[in-house]
Write a protein that holds these residues in place. Structure first.
Motif, PDB file in Angstrom:
ATOM      1  N   ILE A   1     -12.216   3.204   6.378  1.00 53.41           N
ATOM      2  CA  ILE A   1     -11.280   4.265   6.018  1.00 53.41           C
ATOM      3  C   ILE A   1     -10.145   4.208   7.031  1.00 53.41           C
ATOM      4  O   ILE A   1     -10.352   4.425   8.231  1.00 53.41           O
ATOM      5  N   HIS A   2      -8.965   3.859   6.531  1.00 51.31           N
ATOM      6  CA  HIS A   2      -7.800   3.679   7.388  1.00 51.31           C
ATOM      7  C   HIS A   2      -6.904   4.916   7.339  1.00 51.31           C
ATOM      8  O   HIS A   2      -6.661   5.466   6.262  1.00 51.31           O
ATOM      9  N   SER A   3      -6.398   5.302   8.475  1.00 53.44           N
ATOM     10  CA  SER A   3      -5.423   6.395   8.555  1.00 53.44           C
ATOM     11  C   SER A   3      -4.019   5.808   8.617  1.00 53.44           C
ATOM     12  O   SER A   3      -3.788   4.787   9.276  1.00 53.44           O
ATOM     13  N   LEU A   4      -3.087   6.448   7.919  1.00 51.98           N
ATOM     14  CA  LEU A   4      -1.697   6.027   7.958  1.00 51.98           C
ATOM     15  C   LEU A   4      -0.796   7.243   7.790  1.00 51.98           C
ATOM     16  O   LEU A   4      -1.279   8.352   7.532  1.00 51.98           O
ATOM     17  N   THR A   5       0.472   7.021   7.949  1.00 54.51           N
ATOM     18  CA  THR A   5       1.446   8.100   7.806  1.00 54.51           C
ATOM     19  C   THR A   5       2.419   7.756   6.697  1.00 54.51           C
ATOM     20  O   THR A   5       3.001   6.665   6.678  1.00 54.51           O
ATOM     21  N   LEU A   6       2.580   8.667   5.755  1.00 51.91           N
ATOM     22  CA  LEU A   6       3.512   8.489   4.647  1.00 51.91           C
ATOM     23  C   LEU A   6       4.533   9.618   4.660  1.00 51.91           C
ATOM     24  O   LEU A   6       4.165  10.784   4.531  1.00 51.91           O
ATOM     25  N   GLN A   7       5.779   9.249   4.864  1.00 49.43           N
ATOM     26  CA  GLN A   7       6.864  10.236   4.878  1.00 49.43           C
ATOM     27  C   GLN A   7       6.544  11.401   5.814  1.00 49.43           C
ATOM     28  O   GLN A   7       6.755  12.568   5.490  1.00 49.43           O
ATOM     29  N   GLY A   8       6.010  11.037   6.973  1.00 48.89           N
ATOM     30  CA  GLY A   8       5.726  12.029   8.002  1.00 48.89           C
ATOM     31  C   GLY A   8       4.444  12.805   7.823  1.00 48.89           C
ATOM     32  O   GLY A   8       4.146  13.696   8.630  1.00 48.89           O
ATOM     33  N   LYS A   9       3.645  12.478   6.810  1.00 43.11           N
ATOM     34  CA  LYS A   9       2.402  13.210   6.552  1.00 43.11           C
ATOM     35  C   LYS A   9       1.204  12.257   6.644  1.00 43.11           C
ATOM     36  O   LYS A   9       1.307  11.079   6.318  1.00 43.11           O
ATOM     37  N   ALA A  10       0.073  12.796   7.090  1.00 40.69           N
ATOM     38  CA  ALA A  10      -1.135  12.002   7.233  1.00 40.69           C
ATOM     39  C   ALA A  10      -1.658  11.561   5.874  1.00 40.69           C
ATOM     40  O   ALA A  10      -1.608  12.316   4.885  1.00 40.69           O
TER      41      ALA A  10
ATOM     42  N   VAL B   1       0.836  -1.207   0.000  1.00 34.57           N
ATOM     43  CA  VAL B   1       0.000   0.000   0.000  1.00 34.57           C
ATOM     44  C   VAL B   1       0.867   1.252   0.000  1.00 34.57           C
ATOM     45  O   VAL B   1       0.696   2.166  -0.820  1.00 34.57           O
ATOM     46  N   GLU B   2       1.816   1.284   0.927  1.00 38.82           N
ATOM     47  CA  GLU B   2       2.662   2.472   1.046  1.00 38.82           C
ATOM     48  C   GLU B   2       3.520   2.663  -0.195  1.00 38.82           C
ATOM     49  O   GLU B   2       3.719   3.801  -0.649  1.00 38.82           O
TER      50      GLU B   2
ATOM     51  N   VAL C   1       0.681  10.178  -3.820  1.00 36.72           N
ATOM     52  CA  VAL C   1      -0.647  10.519  -3.323  1.00 36.72           C
ATOM     53  C   VAL C   1      -0.713  10.248  -1.826  1.00 36.72           C
ATOM     54  O   VAL C   1       0.083   9.479  -1.277  1.00 36.72           O
ATOM     55  N   ARG C   2      -1.684  10.869  -1.182  1.00 33.98           N
ATOM     56  CA  ARG C   2      -1.943  10.591   0.229  1.00 33.98           C
ATOM     57  C   ARG C   2      -3.377  10.120   0.445  1.00 33.98           C
ATOM     58  O   ARG C   2      -3.867  10.099   1.567  1.00 33.98           O
ATOM     59  N   LEU C   3      -4.022   9.751  -0.665  1.00 35.70           N
ATOM     60  CA  LEU C   3      -5.358   9.167  -0.587  1.00 35.70           C
ATOM     61  C   LEU C   3      -5.448   8.037  -1.600  1.00 35.70           C
ATOM     62  O   LEU C   3      -5.121   8.215  -2.775  1.00 35.70           O
ATOM     63  N   LEU C   4      -5.866   6.862  -1.126  1.00 40.49           N
ATOM     64  CA  LEU C   4      -6.034   5.682  -1.975  1.00 40.49           C
ATOM     65  C   LEU C   4      -7.450   5.144  -1.774  1.00 40.49           C
ATOM     66  O   LEU C   4      -7.910   5.004  -0.640  1.00 40.49           O
ATOM     67  N   ILE C   5      -8.127   4.841  -2.881  1.00 42.59           N
ATOM     68  CA  ILE C   5      -9.447   4.217  -2.833  1.00 42.59           C
ATOM     69  C   ILE C   5      -9.373   2.911  -3.614  1.00 42.59           C
ATOM     70  O   ILE C   5      -8.920   2.890  -4.758  1.00 42.59           O
ATOM     71  N   HIS C   6      -9.827   1.817  -2.994  1.00 41.35           N
ATOM     72  CA  HIS C   6      -9.824   0.528  -3.694  1.00 41.35           C
ATOM     73  C   HIS C   6     -10.933  -0.355  -3.157  1.00 41.35           C
ATOM     74  O   HIS C   6     -11.604  -0.042  -2.154  1.00 41.35           O
TER      75      HIS C   6
END
Length: 238
Positions: free
Chosen positions: A199-208, A177-178, A186-191
């Motif tokens: 709706i899951h929250s995660l952190t990518l490269q320090g950003k929500a 996923v990451e 992107v910081r939003l994925l829909i599948h």
């Protein structure tokens, strides 16, 4: 209100008329009031070729074509053989397996989701085989009755195999996923695909960031609405 709708995993078939009726109702009442409709795969339970005279297919094509808004489609693992003929008949635009969109100030990635389930190595090997162009060409050249037999056997084998797999293996791999989100920036994925709406929250490269998963249409409908304020997962009665 400007909004875009996303759906997936309806698995339409003649054996489930209630789901078909629910989808047709959705197309008449909900879908016309949006900027666009994105179908993220597994619209049908199985697809053995655009030449299949199944009356359900024509009914769905007619309903989609009647929509006053654009419809976009990403292939799923059940209906990856939907081709240009059905797309033309239904007025759908076929998209690649990963598509980046810019909507209402959001940059997002949409996909069916099966490519994210990398822990299920058996499925990924099978997927790689059936997505080879020469195998698809050979299959589509077979008589229709033989294709039906093959599809029935493959669905039965898949159902049996899944009974022996853990739920964890059949879910997405977090690293996959990451990696996909970072690759597409992107910081939003829909599948869809996993049938686990959330709706899951995660952190990518320090950003929500967020991963939104569509539900399957079993006893109720599932859609994701995206507008300027963000995403909303909505379940509704047929």
């Amino acid at each position: 209100m400007s909004r875009t709708l996303f759906i997936a995993d309806l698995h339409l078939c003649q054996e489930e008329p209630a789901i078909t009726a629910g989808f047709l109702h959705f197309l008449q009442r909900e879908a016309p009031h949006c900027d666009a409709l994105y179908i993220l795969g597994d619209l049908f339970e199985a697809w053995i070729g655009d030449d299949d005279p199944n009356p359900l297919h024509q009914k769905i094509a007619n309903a989609l074509r009647a929509l006053p808004v654009p419809v976009y489609f990403i292939h799923g693992n059940r209906d990856f053989l939907i081709g240009r003929r059905f797309a033309r008949d239904s007025g759908m635009t076929l998209l690649p397996e990963e598509q980046v969109l810019e909507l209402y100030g959001h940059r997002l990635l949409i996909m069916h989701g099966d490519t994210l389930c990398t822990d299920d190595q058996g499925y990924q090997r099978f997927r790689a085989k059936v997505h080879q162009r020469w195998i698809q060409t050979l299959f589509l050249a077979l008589p229709l009755f033989i294709r039906k037999r093959i599809a029935t056997r493959m669905r039965a084998d898949s159902k049996q195999a899944n009974q022996h797999k853990s739920l964890t293996i059949m879910d997405v791999n977090q690293q996959a996923v990451e990696a996909a989100m970072q690759r597409q920036q992107v910081r939003l994925l829909i599948h869809g695909h996993t049938h686990r709406p959330a709706i899951h929250s995660l952190t990518l490269q320090g950003k929500a960031a967020e991963r939104a998963v569509l539900g399957a249409w079993h006893s109720e409908g599932s859609m994701i609405q995206l507008d300027a304020s963000g995403i909303q997962l909505i379940e509704f009665n047929f």
